[in-house]
Enzyme design. Sequence first.
Site, short mmCIF file in Angstrom:
data_model
loop_
_atom_site.label_atom_id
_atom_site.label_comp_id
_atom_site.label_asym_id
_atom_site.label_seq_id
_atom_site.Cartn_x
_atom_site.Cartn_y
_atom_site.Cartn_z
N TYR A 142 118.90 -50.72 30.63
CA TYR A 142 118.18 -51.94 31.57
C TYR A 142 117.89 -53.41 30.67
O TYR A 142 117.41 -54.29 31.02
CB TYR A 142 116.90 -51.77 32.10
CG TYR A 142 117.06 -50.70 33.39
CD1 TYR A 142 117.57 -49.53 33.28
CD2 TYR A 142 116.51 -51.16 34.57
CE1 TYR A 142 117.56 -48.54 34.27
CE2 TYR A 142 116.81 -50.34 35.75
CZ TYR A 142 117.22 -49.16 35.56
OH TYR A 142 117.26 -48.45 36.45
N LYS A 201 116.88 -36.99 27.00
CA LYS A 201 117.99 -36.00 26.97
C LYS A 201 118.47 -35.98 25.62
O LYS A 201 119.59 -36.57 25.44
CB LYS A 201 118.90 -36.28 28.10
CG LYS A 201 120.00 -34.95 28.24
CD LYS A 201 120.68 -35.47 29.40
CE LYS A 201 121.89 -34.25 29.58
NZ LYS A 201 121.65 -32.95 29.96
N ASP A 252 117.59 -33.45 32.87
CA ASP A 252 117.90 -32.68 33.96
C ASP A 252 117.19 -31.41 34.48
O ASP A 252 116.97 -31.11 35.64
CB ASP A 252 119.30 -32.25 33.79
CG ASP A 252 119.38 -31.80 32.29
OD1 ASP A 252 118.72 -31.94 31.41
OD2 ASP A 252 120.71 -31.05 31.72
N ASP A 283 112.95 -44.66 36.33
CA ASP A 283 113.43 -45.39 37.70
C ASP A 283 113.85 -44.16 38.61
O ASP A 283 113.39 -44.26 39.82
CB ASP A 283 114.66 -46.32 37.39
CG ASP A 283 114.95 -47.23 38.64
OD1 ASP A 283 114.04 -46.95 39.44
OD2 ASP A 283 115.99 -47.71 38.72
#
Length: 360
Positions: free
Chosen positions: A124, A191, A224, A248
Amino acid sequence: MAHSVTLIPGDGTGPEISEATVRVLEATGVEFDWDVREAGIDAAEKYGSVLPDDVLESIRRNKVAIKGPITTPRGGGFRSVNVALRKMLDLYACLRPAKYYPGVRSRYKDVDLVIVRENHEDTYAGVEFEKGDPAIRKISDLTEAAGMGPIREDAGLTLKIISEYGSERIVRFALDYARKFGRRKVTAVAKDNIMKFTDGLFFAVARRVAEEYPDIEYQEVLVDNMTMQLVQKPELYDVLVLPNLYGDILSDLCAGLVGGLGVAPGANLGDEIAVFEPVHGSAPKYTGMNKVNPMAMMFSGVMMLRHIGEEAAGDRLEAAMASIIAEGKDVTYDMKPRPDDPTAVGTSEVADAIIARLRA
Ligand code: NAD
Protein backbone atom coordinates in the site's frame (compact mmCIF):
# COMPACT_ATOMS: atom_id res chain seq x y z
CA MET A 1 -15.43 20.83 30.20
CA ALA A 2 -16.67 20.01 26.71
CA HIS A 3 -14.41 17.87 24.52
CA SER A 4 -13.43 19.53 21.23
CA VAL A 5 -13.81 16.92 18.51
CA THR A 6 -13.65 17.28 14.73
CA LEU A 7 -16.76 15.81 13.15
CA ILE A 8 -16.61 14.84 9.47
CA PRO A 9 -20.09 13.65 8.45
CA GLY A 10 -18.76 12.25 5.12
CA ASP A 11 -21.00 11.60 2.12
CA GLY A 12 -23.47 8.99 0.86
CA THR A 13 -25.12 7.58 3.99
CA GLY A 14 -22.39 9.21 6.14
CA PRO A 15 -24.41 12.27 7.24
CA GLU A 16 -27.35 10.08 8.40
CA ILE A 17 -25.24 7.74 10.52
CA SER A 18 -23.19 10.70 11.82
CA GLU A 19 -26.35 12.47 12.98
CA ALA A 20 -27.53 9.31 14.77
CA THR A 21 -24.08 8.83 16.35
CA VAL A 22 -23.84 12.41 17.59
CA ARG A 23 -27.23 12.05 19.25
CA VAL A 24 -26.29 8.89 21.19
CA LEU A 25 -22.87 10.29 22.15
CA GLU A 26 -24.52 13.42 23.56
CA ALA A 27 -27.14 11.32 25.36
CA THR A 28 -24.35 9.77 27.48
CA GLY A 29 -24.12 13.17 29.19
CA VAL A 30 -20.58 13.82 27.94
CA GLU A 31 -20.30 17.32 26.50
CA PHE A 32 -18.85 17.88 23.07
CA ASP A 33 -17.81 20.94 21.17
CA TRP A 34 -18.22 19.61 17.61
CA ASP A 35 -16.02 21.18 14.97
CA VAL A 36 -17.93 20.10 11.84
CA ARG A 37 -15.81 19.87 8.67
CA GLU A 38 -16.64 18.76 5.15
CA ALA A 39 -14.56 16.38 3.08
CA GLY A 40 -15.37 14.25 0.04
CA ILE A 41 -17.31 14.85 -3.17
CA ASP A 42 -19.53 17.59 -1.75
CA ALA A 43 -16.49 19.47 -0.42
CA ALA A 44 -14.82 19.17 -3.85
CA GLU A 45 -17.82 20.87 -5.47
CA LYS A 46 -17.92 23.68 -2.88
CA TYR A 47 -14.24 24.28 -2.07
CA GLY A 48 -12.38 22.74 -5.01
CA SER A 49 -10.74 20.03 -2.91
CA VAL A 50 -11.89 16.68 -1.55
CA LEU A 51 -9.77 17.34 1.52
CA PRO A 52 -9.74 21.09 2.22
CA ASP A 53 -6.84 22.32 4.42
CA ASP A 54 -9.19 23.36 7.23
CA VAL A 55 -10.13 19.70 7.80
CA LEU A 56 -6.53 18.72 8.53
CA GLU A 57 -5.98 21.87 10.61
CA SER A 58 -9.05 21.08 12.70
CA ILE A 59 -7.96 17.48 13.36
CA ARG A 60 -4.40 18.59 14.21
CA ARG A 61 -5.82 21.12 16.66
CA ASN A 62 -8.40 18.86 18.34
CA LYS A 63 -6.30 15.66 18.11
CA VAL A 64 -9.53 13.64 17.99
CA ALA A 65 -11.96 13.22 15.11
CA ILE A 66 -14.92 11.03 14.26
CA LYS A 67 -15.86 10.61 10.64
CA GLY A 68 -18.51 9.07 8.48
CA PRO A 69 -17.50 7.20 5.31
CA ILE A 70 -16.36 9.07 2.22
CA THR A 71 -16.87 7.84 -1.33
CA THR A 72 -13.83 7.26 -3.54
CA PRO A 73 -15.10 7.26 -7.14
CA ARG A 74 -13.28 4.67 -9.22
CA GLY A 75 -10.60 5.82 -11.70
CA GLY A 76 -10.26 9.41 -12.94
CA GLY A 77 -7.28 10.12 -10.67
CA PHE A 78 -9.60 10.85 -7.72
CA ARG A 79 -7.54 10.56 -4.56
CA SER A 80 -8.94 8.60 -1.64
CA VAL A 81 -9.62 11.05 1.18
CA ASN A 82 -9.32 8.19 3.64
CA VAL A 83 -5.82 7.22 2.48
CA ALA A 84 -4.75 10.89 2.31
CA LEU A 85 -5.93 11.52 5.88
CA ARG A 86 -3.98 8.52 7.18
CA LYS A 87 -0.81 9.60 5.36
CA MET A 88 -0.95 13.33 6.08
CA LEU A 89 -1.70 12.90 9.79
CA ASP A 90 0.70 9.93 10.13
CA LEU A 91 -2.07 7.68 11.43
CA TYR A 92 0.06 4.55 11.22
CA ALA A 93 -2.15 2.16 13.20
CA CYS A 94 -5.54 0.92 12.12
CA LEU A 95 -7.46 -0.58 15.01
CA ARG A 96 -10.45 -2.80 14.34
CA PRO A 97 -12.12 -4.67 17.19
CA ALA A 98 -14.33 -7.63 16.30
CA LYS A 99 -16.54 -8.52 19.23
CA TYR A 100 -19.60 -10.72 19.34
CA TYR A 101 -22.76 -9.30 20.94
CA PRO A 102 -25.58 -11.74 21.73
CA GLY A 103 -28.38 -11.20 19.22
CA VAL A 104 -26.10 -10.50 16.28
CA ARG A 105 -26.57 -12.96 13.42
CA SER A 106 -23.32 -14.89 13.37
CA ARG A 107 -22.05 -18.47 13.26
CA TYR A 108 -19.75 -17.68 16.18
CA LYS A 109 -20.50 -16.73 19.76
CA ASP A 110 -17.12 -16.51 21.39
CA VAL A 111 -15.22 -13.82 19.51
CA ASP A 112 -13.46 -10.83 21.04
CA LEU A 113 -10.57 -9.97 18.76
CA VAL A 114 -8.70 -6.79 18.04
CA ILE A 115 -6.92 -6.33 14.72
CA VAL A 116 -3.99 -3.91 14.67
CA ARG A 117 -3.09 -3.22 11.05
CA GLU A 118 -0.07 -1.25 9.85
CA ASN A 119 -1.41 1.61 7.74
CA HIS A 120 1.43 3.02 5.59
CA GLU A 121 3.76 0.34 4.25
CA ASP A 122 3.62 -2.98 2.42
CA THR A 123 2.03 -3.08 -1.04
CA TYR A 124 0.00 0.00 0.00
CA ALA A 125 3.05 2.28 0.01
CA GLY A 126 2.06 3.35 -3.51
CA VAL A 127 5.33 2.31 -5.18
CA GLU A 128 3.89 0.92 -8.40
CA PHE A 129 4.82 0.82 -12.08
CA GLU A 130 2.33 0.35 -14.88
CA LYS A 131 2.97 -2.32 -17.51
CA GLY A 132 5.39 -0.87 -20.07
CA ASP A 133 6.97 1.68 -17.70
CA PRO A 134 10.72 1.81 -18.55
CA ALA A 135 11.46 1.63 -14.79
CA ILE A 136 10.31 -2.00 -14.84
CA ARG A 137 13.02 -2.83 -17.38
CA LYS A 138 15.66 -1.26 -15.12
CA ILE A 139 14.41 -3.22 -12.13
CA SER A 140 14.30 -6.34 -14.30
CA ASP A 141 18.01 -5.82 -15.13
CA LEU A 142 18.73 -5.73 -11.40
CA THR A 143 16.68 -8.85 -10.59
CA GLU A 144 18.35 -10.68 -13.44
CA ALA A 145 21.84 -9.61 -12.33
CA ALA A 146 20.98 -10.81 -8.81
CA GLY A 147 20.11 -14.25 -10.17
CA MET A 148 16.35 -13.87 -9.60
CA GLY A 149 15.47 -13.91 -13.27
CA PRO A 150 13.89 -11.17 -15.42
CA ILE A 151 10.46 -9.60 -14.95
CA ARG A 152 8.17 -10.34 -17.90
CA GLU A 153 7.73 -7.54 -20.46
CA ASP A 154 3.94 -7.59 -20.00
CA ALA A 155 4.00 -7.32 -16.18
CA GLY A 156 2.88 -4.50 -13.91
CA LEU A 157 4.86 -4.07 -10.71
CA THR A 158 3.89 -3.18 -7.13
CA LEU A 159 6.66 -3.15 -4.56
CA LYS A 160 6.15 -4.53 -1.07
CA ILE A 161 8.00 -2.35 1.40
CA ILE A 162 8.36 -3.28 5.05
CA SER A 163 10.78 -1.38 7.28
CA GLU A 164 12.16 -1.94 10.76
CA TYR A 165 10.80 1.47 11.74
CA GLY A 166 7.27 0.77 10.50
CA SER A 167 7.22 -2.73 11.97
CA GLU A 168 8.56 -1.66 15.33
CA ARG A 169 6.05 1.09 15.89
CA ILE A 170 3.02 -1.00 14.90
CA VAL A 171 4.11 -3.94 17.06
CA ARG A 172 4.82 -1.61 19.97
CA PHE A 173 1.40 -0.07 19.45
CA ALA A 174 -0.25 -3.51 19.61
CA LEU A 175 1.64 -4.52 22.76
CA ASP A 176 0.91 -1.19 24.48
CA TYR A 177 -2.74 -1.54 23.51
CA ALA A 178 -2.82 -5.08 24.98
CA ARG A 179 -1.34 -3.80 28.22
CA LYS A 180 -3.65 -0.79 28.46
CA PHE A 181 -6.82 -2.76 27.82
CA GLY A 182 -5.93 -5.85 29.87
CA ARG A 183 -5.47 -8.22 26.93
CA ARG A 184 -3.31 -11.31 27.41
CA LYS A 185 -1.89 -12.26 24.02
CA VAL A 186 -0.56 -10.62 20.86
CA THR A 187 -0.25 -12.72 17.70
CA ALA A 188 1.94 -11.41 14.87
CA VAL A 189 0.72 -12.57 11.45
CA ALA A 190 2.76 -12.66 8.22
CA LYS A 191 4.27 -15.14 5.74
CA ASP A 192 8.03 -15.29 6.29
CA ASN A 193 8.43 -18.74 4.75
CA ILE A 194 7.92 -17.07 1.36
CA MET A 195 8.73 -13.36 1.88
CA LYS A 196 11.85 -13.79 3.96
CA PHE A 197 13.13 -10.23 3.74
CA THR A 198 9.88 -8.34 4.31
CA ASP A 199 7.60 -10.57 6.38
CA GLY A 200 10.74 -12.13 7.88
CA LEU A 201 11.85 -8.67 8.99
CA PHE A 202 8.39 -7.97 10.42
CA PHE A 203 8.51 -11.14 12.54
CA ALA A 204 12.12 -10.54 13.64
CA VAL A 205 11.32 -7.02 14.81
CA ALA A 206 8.08 -8.16 16.48
CA ARG A 207 9.94 -10.92 18.36
CA ARG A 208 12.56 -8.47 19.61
CA VAL A 209 10.03 -5.84 20.72
CA ALA A 210 7.81 -8.48 22.40
CA GLU A 211 10.71 -9.39 24.70
CA GLU A 212 10.21 -6.02 26.36
CA TYR A 213 6.64 -7.07 27.29
CA PRO A 214 7.06 -10.26 29.34
CA ASP A 215 3.55 -9.81 30.78
CA ILE A 216 1.98 -10.28 27.31
CA GLU A 217 2.08 -13.66 25.58
CA TYR A 218 3.58 -13.35 22.10
CA GLN A 219 3.00 -15.72 19.20
CA GLU A 220 3.63 -15.87 15.42
CA VAL A 221 1.25 -17.47 12.93
CA LEU A 222 1.53 -17.66 9.11
CA VAL A 223 -1.27 -15.71 7.44
CA ASP A 224 -2.70 -18.61 5.42
CA ASN A 225 -2.89 -20.76 8.54
CA MET A 226 -4.42 -17.81 10.40
CA THR A 227 -7.39 -17.53 8.02
CA MET A 228 -8.21 -21.19 8.72
CA GLN A 229 -7.66 -20.80 12.46
CA LEU A 230 -9.97 -17.79 12.58
CA VAL A 231 -12.88 -19.59 10.97
CA GLN A 232 -12.32 -22.71 13.07
CA LYS A 233 -11.45 -21.38 16.52
CA PRO A 234 -11.44 -17.59 16.73
CA GLU A 235 -11.75 -17.81 20.51
CA LEU A 236 -8.04 -18.75 20.72
CA TYR A 237 -6.95 -15.29 19.58
CA ASP A 238 -6.89 -11.91 21.23
CA VAL A 239 -4.88 -9.06 19.63
CA LEU A 240 -3.54 -9.64 16.10
CA VAL A 241 -0.84 -7.40 14.61
CA LEU A 242 -0.31 -7.48 10.86
CA PRO A 243 1.33 -5.71 7.93
CA ASN A 244 -1.05 -3.64 5.83
CA LEU A 245 -2.42 -6.07 3.20
CA TYR A 246 -2.98 -9.04 5.52
CA GLY A 247 -4.52 -6.63 8.04
CA ASP A 248 -6.94 -5.35 5.43
CA ILE A 249 -8.08 -8.83 4.46
CA LEU A 250 -8.25 -10.32 7.94
CA SER A 251 -10.12 -7.36 9.39
CA ASP A 252 -12.95 -7.95 6.91
CA LEU A 253 -12.85 -11.65 7.74
CA CYS A 254 -13.13 -10.79 11.44
CA ALA A 255 -15.98 -8.33 10.79
CA GLY A 256 -17.74 -11.24 9.08
CA LEU A 257 -17.26 -13.42 12.17
CA VAL A 258 -19.25 -11.02 14.32
CA GLY A 259 -22.16 -9.91 12.18
CA GLY A 260 -20.72 -7.91 9.29
CA LEU A 261 -20.08 -4.32 8.30
CA GLY A 262 -23.15 -2.86 10.01
CA VAL A 263 -21.54 -3.31 13.43
CA ALA A 264 -17.78 -3.12 12.69
CA PRO A 265 -16.05 -0.09 14.22
CA GLY A 266 -12.56 1.22 13.60
CA ALA A 267 -9.98 3.86 14.37
CA ASN A 268 -6.87 5.20 12.70
CA LEU A 269 -4.30 6.32 15.21
CA GLY A 270 -0.94 8.03 15.33
CA ASP A 271 1.16 8.99 18.34
CA GLU A 272 -1.01 12.03 19.07
CA ILE A 273 -4.00 11.99 16.74
CA ALA A 274 -6.94 9.59 16.60
CA VAL A 275 -9.64 9.41 13.91
CA PHE A 276 -12.58 7.09 14.64
CA GLU A 277 -14.70 5.72 11.79
CA PRO A 278 -16.82 2.72 10.83
CA VAL A 279 -15.13 0.06 8.70
CA HIS A 280 -17.84 0.21 6.04
CA GLY A 281 -18.03 2.62 3.13
CA SER A 282 -20.63 5.20 2.15
CA ALA A 283 -23.19 2.61 0.88
CA PRO A 284 -24.30 5.23 -1.71
CA LYS A 285 -27.30 3.28 -3.00
CA TYR A 286 -29.03 3.86 0.37
CA THR A 287 -28.32 7.61 0.60
CA GLY A 288 -31.14 9.61 2.16
CA MET A 289 -33.28 6.51 2.81
CA ASN A 290 -32.87 6.36 6.64
CA LYS A 291 -32.02 2.69 6.15
CA VAL A 292 -28.44 1.73 7.02
CA ASN A 293 -27.17 0.59 10.39
CA PRO A 294 -25.56 3.40 12.43
CA MET A 295 -24.09 0.97 14.97
CA ALA A 296 -20.64 0.63 13.35
CA MET A 297 -20.14 4.38 13.69
CA MET A 298 -21.69 4.35 17.18
CA PHE A 299 -19.28 1.60 18.31
CA SER A 300 -16.48 3.77 16.86
CA GLY A 301 -17.93 6.47 19.14
CA VAL A 302 -17.64 4.07 22.10
CA MET A 303 -13.94 3.64 21.25
CA MET A 304 -13.62 7.42 21.05
CA LEU A 305 -15.24 7.92 24.47
CA ARG A 306 -12.69 5.54 26.02
CA HIS A 307 -9.86 7.26 24.13
CA ILE A 308 -10.77 10.68 25.56
CA GLY A 309 -10.97 9.33 29.09
CA GLU A 310 -14.76 8.95 29.28
CA GLU A 311 -14.61 5.22 30.02
CA ALA A 312 -17.80 5.12 32.10
CA ALA A 313 -19.80 6.81 29.33
CA GLY A 314 -18.25 4.39 26.81
CA ASP A 315 -19.29 1.42 28.96
CA ARG A 316 -22.84 2.76 29.32
CA LEU A 317 -23.26 3.39 25.61
CA GLU A 318 -21.87 -0.04 24.74
CA ALA A 319 -24.23 -1.68 27.26
CA ALA A 320 -27.25 0.23 25.89
CA MET A 321 -26.38 -0.81 22.34
CA ALA A 322 -25.78 -4.42 23.42
CA SER A 323 -29.23 -4.57 25.00
CA ILE A 324 -30.90 -3.18 21.86
CA ILE A 325 -29.03 -5.78 19.78
CA ALA A 326 -29.98 -8.60 22.19
CA GLU A 327 -33.65 -7.57 22.02
CA GLY A 328 -33.51 -7.53 18.18
CA LYS A 329 -36.51 -5.21 17.83
CA ASP A 330 -35.19 -1.71 17.11
CA VAL A 331 -32.52 -2.77 14.65
CA THR A 332 -31.95 -2.14 10.93
CA TYR A 333 -32.59 -4.60 8.09
CA ASP A 334 -29.10 -6.09 8.17
CA MET A 335 -29.60 -7.32 11.75
CA LYS A 336 -32.97 -8.95 11.11
CA PRO A 337 -33.25 -12.64 10.18
CA ARG A 338 -34.21 -11.60 6.63
CA PRO A 339 -33.18 -8.32 4.94
CA ASP A 340 -36.78 -7.67 3.79
CA ASP A 341 -38.16 -8.09 7.33
CA PRO A 342 -40.96 -5.49 7.60
CA THR A 343 -40.16 -4.87 11.31
CA ALA A 344 -36.71 -3.42 10.52
CA VAL A 345 -36.39 0.17 11.74
CA GLY A 346 -34.43 3.04 10.20
CA THR A 347 -31.10 4.66 11.10
CA SER A 348 -32.70 7.39 13.16
CA GLU A 349 -35.01 5.03 15.09
CA VAL A 350 -32.01 2.95 16.19
CA ALA A 351 -30.59 6.10 17.78
CA ASP A 352 -33.95 6.87 19.45
CA ALA A 353 -34.09 3.37 20.98
CA ILE A 354 -30.51 3.58 22.29
CA ILE A 355 -31.13 7.00 23.77
CA ALA A 356 -34.29 5.73 25.52
CA ARG A 357 -32.24 2.81 26.92
CA LEU A 358 -29.51 5.18 28.14
CA ARG A 359 -32.12 7.24 29.97
CA ALA A 360 -34.03 4.26 31.41
P1 NAD B 1 -19.85 -0.15 1.43
O1 NAD B 1 -19.31 -0.57 2.74
O2 NAD B 1 -20.21 1.28 1.29
O3 NAD B 1 -21.16 -0.97 1.08
C1 NAD B 1 -21.18 -2.33 0.70
C2 NAD B 1 -22.53 -2.91 1.11
O4 NAD B 1 -22.47 -3.23 2.50
C3 NAD B 1 -23.71 -1.94 0.98
O5 NAD B 1 -24.26 -1.96 -0.28
C4 NAD B 1 -24.63 -2.47 2.03
O6 NAD B 1 -25.33 -3.57 1.52
C5 NAD B 1 -23.69 -2.94 3.11
N1 NAD B 1 -23.48 -1.92 4.16
C6 NAD B 1 -22.44 -1.06 4.28
N2 NAD B 1 -22.58 -0.29 5.35
C7 NAD B 1 -23.74 -0.66 5.93
C8 NAD B 1 -24.44 -0.23 7.08
N3 NAD B 1 -23.98 0.76 7.87
N4 NAD B 1 -25.62 -0.83 7.37
C9 NAD B 1 -26.11 -1.80 6.61
N5 NAD B 1 -25.50 -2.26 5.52
C10 NAD B 1 -24.32 -1.70 5.17
O7 NAD B 1 -18.75 -0.58 0.34
P2 NAD B 1 -18.58 -0.16 -1.18
O8 NAD B 1 -19.90 -0.17 -1.86
O9 NAD B 1 -17.47 -0.99 -1.67
O10 NAD B 1 -18.03 1.32 -1.10
C11 NAD B 1 -18.82 2.49 -1.33
C12 NAD B 1 -17.91 3.69 -1.28
O11 NAD B 1 -17.37 3.87 0.03
C13 NAD B 1 -16.70 3.56 -2.21
O12 NAD B 1 -16.50 4.79 -2.84
C14 NAD B 1 -15.54 3.26 -1.27
O13 NAD B 1 -14.32 3.73 -1.78
C15 NAD B 1 -15.96 4.03 -0.04
N6 NAD B 1 -15.36 3.53 1.21
C16 NAD B 1 -15.06 4.46 2.14
C17 NAD B 1 -14.53 4.06 3.36
C18 NAD B 1 -14.20 5.10 4.37
O14 NAD B 1 -14.66 6.22 4.26
N7 NAD B 1 -13.42 4.79 5.38
C19 NAD B 1 -14.36 2.70 3.63
C20 NAD B 1 -14.70 1.76 2.66
C21 NAD B 1 -15.21 2.19 1.44
